[in-house]
Design a protein around this motif. Structure first.
Motif, PDB file in Angstrom:
ATOM      1  N   LEU A  47       0.799  -1.094   0.133  1.00  0.00           N
ATOM      2  CA  LEU A  47      -0.056  -0.074   0.010  1.00  0.00           C
ATOM      3  C   LEU A  47       0.864   1.298   0.196  1.00  0.00           C
ATOM      4  CD1 LEU A  47      -3.084   0.689   0.302  1.00  0.00           C
ATOM      5  CD2 LEU A  47      -2.613   1.058   2.478  1.00  0.00           C
ATOM      6  N   VAL A  48       2.145   1.159   0.684  1.00  0.00           N
ATOM      7  CA  VAL A  48       2.851   2.172   1.021  1.00  0.00           C
ATOM      8  C   VAL A  48       3.502   2.671  -0.666  1.00  0.00           C
ATOM      9  CG1 VAL A  48       4.962   3.254   1.854  1.00  0.00           C
ATOM     10  CG2 VAL A  48       3.350   2.316   3.468  1.00  0.00           C
ATOM     11  N   VAL A  49       4.009   1.408  -1.009  1.00  0.00           N
ATOM     12  CA  VAL A  49       4.567   1.528  -2.336  1.00  0.00           C
ATOM     13  C   VAL A  49       3.397   1.896  -3.527  1.00  0.00           C
ATOM     14  CG1 VAL A  49       5.552  -0.006  -4.436  1.00  0.00           C
ATOM     15  CG2 VAL A  49       6.208  -0.565  -1.982  1.00  0.00           C
ATOM     16  N   ILE A  50       2.221   1.480  -3.679  1.00  0.00           N
ATOM     17  CA  ILE A  50       1.423   2.140  -4.288  1.00  0.00           C
ATOM     18  C   ILE A  50       0.888   3.513  -4.211  1.00  0.00           C
ATOM     19  CG2 ILE A  50      -1.200   1.740  -5.079  1.00  0.00           C
ATOM     20  CD1 ILE A  50      -0.771  -1.128  -4.546  1.00  0.00           C
ATOM     21  N   ALA A  51       1.212   4.176  -2.932  1.00  0.00           N
ATOM     22  CA  ALA A  51       0.754   5.394  -2.533  1.00  0.00           C
ATOM     23  C   ALA A  51       1.929   6.357  -2.943  1.00  0.00           C
ATOM     24  CB  ALA A  51       0.329   5.517  -1.113  1.00  0.00           C
ATOM     25  N   TRP A  52       2.983   5.870  -2.902  1.00  0.00           N
ATOM     26  CA  TRP A  52       4.295   6.469  -3.276  1.00  0.00           C
ATOM     27  C   TRP A  52       4.073   6.847  -4.850  1.00  0.00           C
ATOM     28  CZ3 TRP A  52       9.498   5.242  -1.104  1.00  0.00           C
ATOM     29  CH2 TRP A  52      10.535   6.316  -1.450  1.00  0.00           C
ATOM     30  N   MET A  53       3.945   5.650  -5.431  1.00  0.00           N
ATOM     31  CA  MET A  53       3.955   5.932  -6.880  1.00  0.00           C
ATOM     32  C   MET A  53       2.939   6.711  -7.578  1.00  0.00           C
ATOM     33  SD  MET A  53       6.788   4.385  -8.109  1.00  0.00           S
ATOM     34  CE  MET A  53       6.480   4.675  -9.836  1.00  0.00           C
ATOM     35  N   VAL A  55       1.386   9.365  -5.808  1.00  0.00           N
ATOM     36  CA  VAL A  55       2.098  10.833  -5.687  1.00  0.00           C
ATOM     37  C   VAL A  55       2.921  11.381  -6.657  1.00  0.00           C
ATOM     38  CG1 VAL A  55       3.167  12.216  -4.007  1.00  0.00           C
ATOM     39  CG2 VAL A  55       1.559  10.767  -3.314  1.00  0.00           C
ATOM     40  N   VAL A  56       3.992  10.414  -7.017  1.00  0.00           N
ATOM     41  CA  VAL A  56       5.089  10.686  -7.842  1.00  0.00           C
ATOM     42  C   VAL A  56       4.555  10.773  -9.510  1.00  0.00           C
ATOM     43  CG1 VAL A  56       7.177   9.780  -9.093  1.00  0.00           C
ATOM     44  CG2 VAL A  56       6.867   9.676  -6.701  1.00  0.00           C
ATOM     45  N   ILE A  57       3.351   9.911  -9.756  1.00  0.00           N
ATOM     46  CA  ILE A  57       2.859  10.368 -10.991  1.00  0.00           C
ATOM     47  C   ILE A  57       2.201  11.439 -11.005  1.00  0.00           C
ATOM     48  CG2 ILE A  57       1.019   9.113 -12.648  1.00  0.00           C
ATOM     49  CD1 ILE A  57       2.128   6.398 -11.682  1.00  0.00           C
ATOM     50  N   MET A  58       1.475  11.937 -10.117  1.00  0.00           N
ATOM     51  CA  MET A  58       0.498  12.974 -10.103  1.00  0.00           C
ATOM     52  C   MET A  58       1.685  14.159 -10.118  1.00  0.00           C
ATOM     53  SD  MET A  58      -2.552  12.509 -10.048  1.00  0.00           S
ATOM     54  CE  MET A  58      -2.160  11.016 -11.007  1.00  0.00           C
ATOM     55  N   LEU A  80      13.708  10.358 -10.653  1.00  0.00           N
ATOM     56  CA  LEU A  80      14.381  10.903  -9.485  1.00  0.00           C
ATOM     57  C   LEU A  80      13.630  10.914  -8.177  1.00  0.00           C
ATOM     58  CD1 LEU A  80      16.585  13.617 -10.796  1.00  0.00           C
ATOM     59  CD2 LEU A  80      17.270  11.289 -10.243  1.00  0.00           C
ATOM     60  N   TYR A  81      12.330  10.996  -8.165  1.00  0.00           N
ATOM     61  CA  TYR A  81      11.534  10.937  -6.966  1.00  0.00           C
ATOM     62  C   TYR A  81      10.589   9.760  -6.903  1.00  0.00           C
ATOM     63  CZ  TYR A  81      12.126  15.988  -6.460  1.00  0.00           C
ATOM     64  OH  TYR A  81      12.520  17.201  -6.199  1.00  0.00           O
ATOM     65  N   GLY A  82      10.651   8.956  -7.789  1.00  0.00           N
ATOM     66  CA  GLY A  82       9.721   7.836  -7.856  1.00  0.00           C
ATOM     67  C   GLY A  82      10.522   6.497  -8.039  1.00  0.00           C
ATOM     68  N   LEU A  83      10.818   6.062  -9.233  1.00  0.00           N
ATOM     69  CA  LEU A  83      11.329   4.823  -9.245  1.00  0.00           C
ATOM     70  C   LEU A  83      12.799   4.437  -8.567  1.00  0.00           C
ATOM     71  CD1 LEU A  83      10.758   4.109 -13.132  1.00  0.00           C
ATOM     72  CD2 LEU A  83       9.866   3.083 -11.064  1.00  0.00           C
ATOM     73  N   MET A  84      13.741   5.268  -8.541  1.00  0.00           N
ATOM     74  CA  MET A  84      14.939   4.993  -7.837  1.00  0.00           C
ATOM     75  C   MET A  84      14.802   5.144  -6.388  1.00  0.00           C
ATOM     76  SD  MET A  84      17.539   7.511 -10.520  1.00  0.00           S
ATOM     77  CE  MET A  84      18.823   7.558  -9.352  1.00  0.00           C
ATOM     78  N   PRO A  85      14.453   6.165  -5.699  1.00  0.00           N
ATOM     79  CA  PRO A  85      14.090   5.873  -4.522  1.00  0.00           C
ATOM     80  C   PRO A  85      13.469   4.630  -3.870  1.00  0.00           C
ATOM     81  CG  PRO A  85      13.493   8.183  -5.093  1.00  0.00           C
ATOM     82  CD  PRO A  85      13.548   7.289  -6.308  1.00  0.00           C
TER      83      PRO A  85
END
Length: 142
Positions: A47-53, A55-58, A80-85
């Motif tokens: 759920l954290v991974v999905i929420a993070w992605m 936010v980054v997509i938005m 830089l904000y999504g896939l790498m971290p």
């Protein structure tokens, strides 16, 4: 993994909260709740991974559609904000699981090696008899 007897410690609590539930029903209810908690433990990580992605997509969409933004900026934002971290966090969070798998595999290989060495010789040939000395000792004839 639930230890044996773990439900016994919780059982008086269930009888106090739900006095109409019998012993077998309360044990089943406790087992069901422990399964739900075990399932949710892994679910919340995803759920954290999905929420993070999300936010980054938005953020990337906002970057691309802004008057001063560019598509290249959106791509850089996504990486830089999504896939790498996210890849780094998921890799680091998976380290304990990888260690457990490696340890289990090593223990399994060690047990197999011990079992193989404990078995007698199954070569199918007669055991060798003691051979005569091929070279006579000094000063003696063979």
């Amino acid at each position: 993994m639930v230890l044996p007897g773990a439900y016994d410690a919780l059982e008086p609590e269930w009888h106090r909260v739900f006095p109409s539930i019998g012993r077998a029903a309360s044990a089943k209810l406790t087992a069901d709740l422990s399964f739900i908690l075990f399932f949710c433990k892994g679910f919340f990580v995803y759920l954290v991974v999905i929420a993070w992605m999300y936010v980054v997509i938005m953020m990337a969409v906002a970057e691309a559609t802004n008057a001063n933004g560019t598509v290249l900026g959106a791509i850089v934002t996504f990486f830089l904000y999504g896939l790498m971290p996210l890849a780094l966090v998921v890799y680091l969070m998976g380290t304990p699981q990888r260690r457990r798998r490696i340890k289990a595999r090593e223990e399994q290989e060690l047990a197999a090696a011990r079992a193989a060495s404990a078995q007698p010789d199954t070569g199918g040939h007669a055991p060798a008899a003691a051979e005569e000395a091929g070279v006579a000792p000094m000063g003696k004839e063979a």
